[in-house]
Design a protein around this motif. Structure first.
Motif, short mmCIF file in Angstrom:
data_model
loop_
_atom_site.label_atom_id
_atom_site.label_comp_id
_atom_site.label_asym_id
_atom_site.label_seq_id
_atom_site.Cartn_x
_atom_site.Cartn_y
_atom_site.Cartn_z
N ARG A 413 0.82 -1.21 0.00
CA ARG A 413 0.00 0.00 0.00
C ARG A 413 0.85 1.26 0.00
O ARG A 413 0.55 2.23 -0.70
N ALA A 414 1.94 1.25 0.79
CA ALA A 414 2.80 2.43 0.84
C ALA A 414 3.49 2.66 -0.51
O ALA A 414 3.56 3.80 -0.99
N LEU A 415 3.99 1.59 -1.12
CA LEU A 415 4.63 1.73 -2.43
C LEU A 415 3.63 2.17 -3.49
O LEU A 415 3.93 3.02 -4.34
N ALA A 416 2.43 1.57 -3.46
CA ALA A 416 1.43 1.91 -4.47
C ALA A 416 1.00 3.37 -4.37
O ALA A 416 0.77 4.03 -5.40
N ALA A 417 0.91 3.90 -3.16
CA ALA A 417 0.51 5.29 -3.00
C ALA A 417 1.55 6.23 -3.60
O ALA A 417 1.20 7.19 -4.31
N ASP A 418 2.83 5.97 -3.35
CA ASP A 418 3.88 6.82 -3.92
C ASP A 418 3.98 6.61 -5.42
O ASP A 418 4.26 7.56 -6.18
N PHE A 419 3.79 5.37 -5.88
CA PHE A 419 3.79 5.09 -7.32
C PHE A 419 2.69 5.89 -8.01
O PHE A 419 2.93 6.52 -9.05
N GLU A 420 1.49 5.86 -7.45
CA GLU A 420 0.37 6.60 -8.05
C GLU A 420 0.68 8.09 -8.14
O GLU A 420 0.42 8.73 -9.16
N SER A 421 1.25 8.64 -7.06
CA SER A 421 1.55 10.06 -7.06
C SER A 421 2.51 10.43 -8.19
O SER A 421 2.26 11.38 -8.94
N ASP A 422 3.61 9.71 -8.34
CA ASP A 422 4.59 10.04 -9.37
C ASP A 422 4.08 9.72 -10.78
O ASP A 422 4.32 10.48 -11.72
N LEU A 423 3.36 8.60 -10.93
CA LEU A 423 2.86 8.24 -12.25
C LEU A 423 1.84 9.26 -12.73
O LEU A 423 1.87 9.68 -13.90
N CYS A 424 0.95 9.69 -11.85
CA CYS A 424 -0.09 10.64 -12.25
C CYS A 424 0.47 12.04 -12.46
O CYS A 424 -0.24 12.90 -12.97
N LYS A 425 1.70 12.27 -12.08
CA LYS A 425 2.38 13.53 -12.40
C LYS A 425 3.29 13.38 -13.62
O LYS A 425 4.03 14.31 -13.95
N PHE A 426 3.24 12.21 -14.24
CA PHE A 426 4.06 11.91 -15.44
C PHE A 426 5.55 12.01 -15.14
O PHE A 426 6.35 12.32 -16.02
N ASN A 427 5.90 11.71 -13.90
CA ASN A 427 7.30 11.79 -13.45
C ASN A 427 7.89 10.39 -13.53
O ASN A 427 8.12 9.71 -12.53
N TYR A 428 8.16 9.95 -14.76
CA TYR A 428 8.47 8.54 -15.01
C TYR A 428 9.83 8.13 -14.44
O TYR A 428 10.01 6.98 -14.04
N GLY A 429 10.79 9.04 -14.40
CA GLY A 429 12.08 8.71 -13.82
C GLY A 429 11.95 8.35 -12.35
O GLY A 429 12.54 7.39 -11.87
N MET A 430 11.16 9.14 -11.61
CA MET A 430 10.94 8.85 -10.19
C MET A 430 10.17 7.54 -10.01
O MET A 430 10.41 6.79 -9.06
N VAL A 431 9.25 7.25 -10.92
CA VAL A 431 8.52 5.99 -10.85
C VAL A 431 9.49 4.82 -10.98
O VAL A 431 9.43 3.84 -10.22
#
Length: 600
Positions: A413-431
């Motif tokens: 859940r913790a990883l998925a929340a941070d993944f969603e945040s970066d993916l939905c900002k189109f910040n693919y390098g951070m993803v």
């Protein structure tokens, strides 16, 4: 009497408010060999400031000294008052006296009243009002309590930041009051760019070292201190700092009167905003913007205080117990490293968190943040890096395995929340950094010890190099108009999550207004809803850019994370248990000696 802290004069004009109160009218005279304050009759000087207040509660909680006093070197006639301040309480005078014919060689003693053991924490300061022309030459806070013997060994780890490092070492060596308590300075040179001839003082040891990151460098220095018995206490400091030697003197003085186990977490002040108190001590597993524990979060204490205002100084009196202190300034008795081991091979980021938790949660050591003790540090917003995200997530997963022991689905859940945040900002390098961090954690300790960290970093950087080609320059409008983001409806949130921020939809359906993202100390995100573009603004770092959605790229990263989660169902427990089993060995002197020598 024995000095606990000295009264300091500002080294630079724009930092005056850190040393003396804004309503002071005496004038600084820096023309002589030693700075002084000059008074005309009626002028005043108040030490109600971050650097020159006396915060009594560390001595009351941890120390043996029960009586302190200001000793002031004056020339002329003065009215002297000692003031007491407490949180959410008006200040009051607790001692006052008029003295005439003061001479600099006969300091005036202004007693600091003893505070009841169960009383709220107090802050004391003095205020001088000149009754004639006069001079304030300096002073200190002193106690009659006989000090304990303390030998402080400073360990500095550096990688090609020679100017900062040289200034720190020179400042410590030049302070005559440190000759007795400062037993050694160990400089670990991970970049191998320093010459031993630069450090002629016998207290300085230069150790050229393989680049094992901060964890390897600090471990090398700690091991040197323990092996040669260079100090009873160890102080770890970063290399990108500006350190007033007064902080080190106050740390030594604190330990000279300490009654029980305690580590010292020095504050980080923003080097680019010298009056900003960034942090002093922190909590692991907590966040300001979410409830409950989160294994991927940390929460800095006393963060964001403006030290120019006297009222703000009383916020430092609040009782905030820390889990750890960051290694920009962290001191502890050397025996804890001898008993508990050196650092884990994290390379960078998280080694201070894990070591602090080892002290506080396993060895019962408290972490004390001493107001007035700290360094100016290069701010993190000036050093934004994708690779740091990788180390942060990977190493926090190890720390959770050792101390929190979260269940697997809590980690997901913790990883998925941070993944969603970066993916939905189109910040693919951070993803990618987050996904790689989880994948590599599943490989267990061998990845940390058998793979050269520089080669690992190069591989990750190479993998990420094409992921941010969706970034382009952007010039923001004067007002963004989203400082207070609207509440997100359940329907909008559901659509965003089910479509992975639009990555599962045809591009022609993405017609929403551009997303707006504020970065930095006041981060906000007007969340993605069927949009193609995200506008980013970082006011502190001074940049803005736009990122465009790349649906195929986002889908690939999402699928990769899902595969890692599926694999983790089988392998996560084994990786967690391997860390619990091997952590003691991987923080041992024997392991690190082999690692430094063999490059493995």
């Amino acid at each position: 009497m024995h000095t606990i802290q000295r009264i300091r004069f500002q080294p630079r004009p724009h930092t005056t408010a850190l040393y003396f109160a804004n309503d002071s009218t005496a004038m600084l005279d820096a023309t002589g060999p030693h700075p002084t304050y000059r008074f005309e009759a009626g002028q005043c000087l108040s030490s109600s400031s971050y650097c020159n207040s006396y915060y009594e509660f560390p001595q009351r909680r941890y120390g043996l000294s029960r009586q302190q006093a200001f000793r002031l070197s004056l020339e002329g006639d003065f009215e002297i008052a000692v003031w007491e301040a407490a949180f959410n309480t008006p200040p009051r005078i607790v001692w006052q006296e008029t003295v005439a014919g003061c001479r600099p060689d006969r300091p005036v003693t202004a007693p600091i009243p003893a505070v009841a053991q169960d009383a709220p924490p107090k802050r004391f300061y003095f205020r001088l009002r000149a009754l004639s022309a006069g001079t304030f030459c300096g002073g200190d806070v002193a106690t009659e309590h006989e000090p304990l013997p303390v030998r402080l060994a400073v360990v500095l780890c550096t990688f090609r930041r020679e100017a900062y490092l040289r200034a720190t070492v020179a400042g410590l060596l030049a302070d005559p009051d440190l000759k007795e308590g400062l037993s050694a300075i160990v400089v670990v040179d991970n970049g191998r760019t320093l010459d031993a001839g630069e450090f002629a003082d016998p207290r300085v040891t230069l150790l050229p070292n393989r680049n094992c990151g901060g964890a390897g460098g600090f471990s090398r220095g700690m091991d040197e201190v323990l092996r040669r018995d260079l100090g009873s206490h160890i102080l770890l400091m970063d290399d990108d700092i500006a350190c007033d030697s007064e902080a080190v003197l106050r740390t030594i003085a604190f330990y000279r009167h300490a009654a029980r186990p305690v580590a010292v977490a020095g504050a980080m002040l923003d080097m680019q905003k010298p009056h900003l108190h960034f942090e002093a001590g922190a909590l692991y597993g907590r966040a300001a913007d979410s409830a409950g524990e989160n294994p991927l979060k940390i929460y800095g204490l006393r963060r964001g205080l403006s030290l120019e205002q006297e009222e703000t100084l009383n916020a430092l009196l609040l009782d905030e117990r820390a889990d750890y202190g960051a290694f920009w300034y962290f001191a502890f008795p050397a025996r804890y490293a001898a008993q508990g081991g050196l650092l884990l091979p994290f390379f960078v980021i998280g080694d201070d968190i894990e070591f602090g938790l080892r002290l506080t949660r396993r060895m019962g050591v408290e972490v004390a943040a001493l107001p007035g003790v700290g360094v100016w540090h290069q701010p993190f917003y000036s050093k934004i890096s994708q690779i740091k995200r990788y180390f942060f997530v990977r190493n926090l997963l190890v720390i959770d395995a050792l101390y929190n022991q979260s269940g697997y689905w809590r980690i997901v859940r913790a990883l998925a929340a941070d993944f969603e945040s970066d993916l939905c900002k189109f910040n693919y390098g951070m993803v990618l950094m987050l996904v790689r961090a989880f994948e590599d954690f599943l490989q267990g300790p061998p990845l940390f010890t058998a793979v050269d960290p520089l080669a690992l970093m190069a591989g990750i950087t190479d993998e990420a190099k094409d992921l941010d080609d969706n970034v382009r320059p952007f010039l923001p409008r004067e007002t963004w108009g989203f400082e207070q983001p609207p509440r997100e409806s359940l329907l909008r949130a559901a659509v965003r999550r089910l479509t992975l921020g639009g990555h599962l939809l045809p591009r022609r359906l993405l017609r929403g207004a551009p997303m707006q993202v504020l970065l930095g100390g006041v981060g906000q995100w007007r969340k993605n809803f069927l949009c193609r573009t995200a506008f980013f603004l970082h006011r502190e770092a001074g940049f803005a850019n736009a990122r465009d959605i790349v649906p195929a790229r986002g889908r690939r990263l999402a699928w990769r994370l899902l595969r890692a989660f599926w694999k983790g169902r089988r392998e996560w427990a084994a990786a967690r248990d391997a860390w619990r089993t091997q952590a003691h060995e991987l923080s041992s002197s024997a392991f690190w000696t082999s690692y430094w020598k063999n490059g493995k």
